[in-house]
Design a protein around this motif. Structure first.
Motif, mmCIF file in Angstrom:
data_model
loop_
_atom_site.group_PDB
_atom_site.id
_atom_site.type_symbol
_atom_site.label_atom_id
_atom_site.label_comp_id
_atom_site.label_asym_id
_atom_site.label_seq_id
_atom_site.Cartn_x
_atom_site.Cartn_y
_atom_site.Cartn_z
ATOM 1 N N VAL A 12 0.851 -1.183 0.000
ATOM 2 C CA VAL A 12 0.000 0.000 0.000
ATOM 3 C C VAL A 12 0.892 1.239 0.000
ATOM 4 C CG1 VAL A 12 -1.776 1.312 1.226
ATOM 5 C CG2 VAL A 12 -1.814 -1.189 1.290
ATOM 6 N N PHE A 13 0.631 2.147 -0.932
ATOM 7 C CA PHE A 13 1.236 3.477 -0.898
ATOM 8 C C PHE A 13 0.329 4.276 0.028
ATOM 9 C CE2 PHE A 13 3.280 6.862 -3.894
ATOM 10 C CZ PHE A 13 3.587 7.658 -2.808
ATOM 11 N N VAL A 14 0.780 4.497 1.257
ATOM 12 C CA VAL A 14 -0.143 4.928 2.304
ATOM 13 C C VAL A 14 -0.504 6.405 2.263
ATOM 14 C CG1 VAL A 14 0.595 3.080 3.865
ATOM 15 C CG2 VAL A 14 1.709 5.321 3.995
ATOM 16 N N ASP A 15 0.354 7.256 1.707
ATOM 17 C CA ASP A 15 0.117 8.703 1.801
ATOM 18 C C ASP A 15 0.506 9.420 0.511
ATOM 19 O OD1 ASP A 15 2.813 8.263 2.050
ATOM 20 O OD2 ASP A 15 3.095 9.497 3.839
ATOM 21 N N ALA A 16 -0.047 8.971 -0.600
ATOM 22 C CA ALA A 16 0.323 9.515 -1.907
ATOM 23 C C ALA A 16 -0.386 10.835 -2.192
ATOM 24 C CB ALA A 16 -0.008 8.508 -3.002
ATOM 25 N N ASN A 17 0.378 11.868 -2.552
ATOM 26 C CA ASN A 17 -0.269 13.037 -3.131
ATOM 27 C C ASN A 17 -0.595 12.715 -4.591
ATOM 28 O OD1 ASN A 17 1.952 13.885 -4.937
ATOM 29 N ND2 ASN A 17 3.026 14.451 -3.047
ATOM 30 N N GLU A 18 -1.407 13.518 -5.209
ATOM 31 C CA GLU A 18 -1.930 13.175 -6.525
ATOM 32 C C GLU A 18 -0.826 13.061 -7.577
ATOM 33 O OE1 GLU A 18 -4.570 11.942 -9.355
ATOM 34 O OE2 GLU A 18 -4.784 12.067 -7.184
ATOM 35 N N SER A 19 0.168 13.957 -7.533
ATOM 36 C CA SER A 19 1.217 13.915 -8.556
ATOM 37 C C SER A 19 2.042 12.637 -8.445
ATOM 38 C CB SER A 19 2.121 15.149 -8.448
ATOM 39 O OG SER A 19 2.796 15.188 -7.205
#
Length: 305
Positions: free
Chosen positions: A4-11
């Motif tokens: 899981v990519f836990v804290d991805a910003n949109e970019s």
């Protein structure tokens, strides 16, 4: 095995999706960069891999993350967000990504140095308030830049600064050689440098390394730049030196507390230029970063079979 990519910003999420290849391990993207540590167990839901951009992972929370075996931290400064040794004792390996943003961070350090020398941000603020502020700047050509720590970022800073006519000296904890850079001891660097730029990883040895005594030993009226980690510098001593003029100006991209509180003393000082821990954020660096994160995930998945 999944992650899981836990804290991805949109970019970063968009780049992560674009760089996915057939046969890659399944990674779910949580498109919310503002999670809190207590959300980890639910977000991971048994996943073996956590990709972490900037959210702290306390050891006590990690103990509740059933199935977690790997943390892919997006950068080199994991110690600011977690304790790798304690996680290792839990059977959780922390993987770092080095070199992805050397040029981006170096360019930011140079930008902060030039801004500190010229005072452009302060003039901009004053003119918007109706004040015609004009002060003498510091001419950097011919001045001495001292680099505390010398890795990939510092090498890029040295390249740019040398090309603009500055003398570059450096101190490193282990012996180094580099073209157009003179390596000196720390005491000499502090007394000789018109500009000091910090390029160290944060660990037990470097925390507080730039102490009050170090700051007092610096050349009066010097410029301090920090794009490494805030805790490397004695913050209270730095603030006192900014108030007294011992430090002419500080260009800071990193802080002891992030985000920096609106009422923090640094926000009240006119001779400080602040940026929001964004030195590494360019499209080129992000591409390198996410490519390296996928490489970690692929290697981990392959090794688990």
């Amino acid at each position: 095995m999944h992650g899981v990519f836990v804290d991805a910003n949109e970019s970063l999420a968009v780049i992560f999706e674009r760089l996915e290849k057939s046969g890659d391990p399944k990674v779910r993207i949580n498109r919310n960069p503002d999670i809190t540590p207590d959300q980890y167990p639910k977000l991971l839901d048994g996943a073996a891999i956590a990709i972490v951009d900037h959210t702290a992972l306390p050891t006590e929370v990690a103990k509740k993350c059933t199935g977690l075996k790997h943390v892919v931290f997006l950068g080199t400064g994991a110690r600011s967000y977690m304790n790798p040794e304690e996680l290792d004792e839990l059977g959780i390996a922390v993987h770092l990504i080095k070199g992805y943003g050397d040029t981006a961070v170096a360019e930011c350090a140079i930008a902060l140095m030039w801004e500190a020398a010229r005072g452009i941000a302060r003039m901009d603020r004053e003119m918007r308030a109706g004040n015609w502020l004009r002060e003498d700047a510091m001419q950097l050509t011919g001045k001495t830049l001292g680099l505390i720590g010398f890795g990939g970022i510092a090498a890029e800073v040295a390249r740019i600064a040398s090309g603009s006519g500055m003398r570059v000296i450096a101190w490193n904890r282990s012996p180094k050689k580099h073209p157009k850079v003179e390596f000196v001891d720390l005491d000499e660097l502090l007394t000789e440098s018109d500009v000091v730029s910090i390029h160290l990883l944060l660990n037990d040895e470097t925390r507080g390394l730039v102490s009050r005594a170090c700051i007092e030993a610096m050349k009066p009226g010097m410029i301090l730049v920090n794009t490494a980690r805030g805790a490397i510098v004695d913050e209270a001593a730095m603030i006192d030196a900014l108030k007294s003029g011992q430090i002419r100006h500080a260009g800071l991209d990193v802080f002891n507390v992030e985000p920096l509180p609106a009422d923090h003393p640094l926000t009240k000082l006119p001779n400080v230029t602040l940026s929001a821990h964004s030195a590494f954020r360019t499209p080129e660096a992000s591409e390198n970063l996410i490519g390296a994160a996928w490489a970690h995930c692929r290697r981990i998945a392959k090794g688990s079979k």
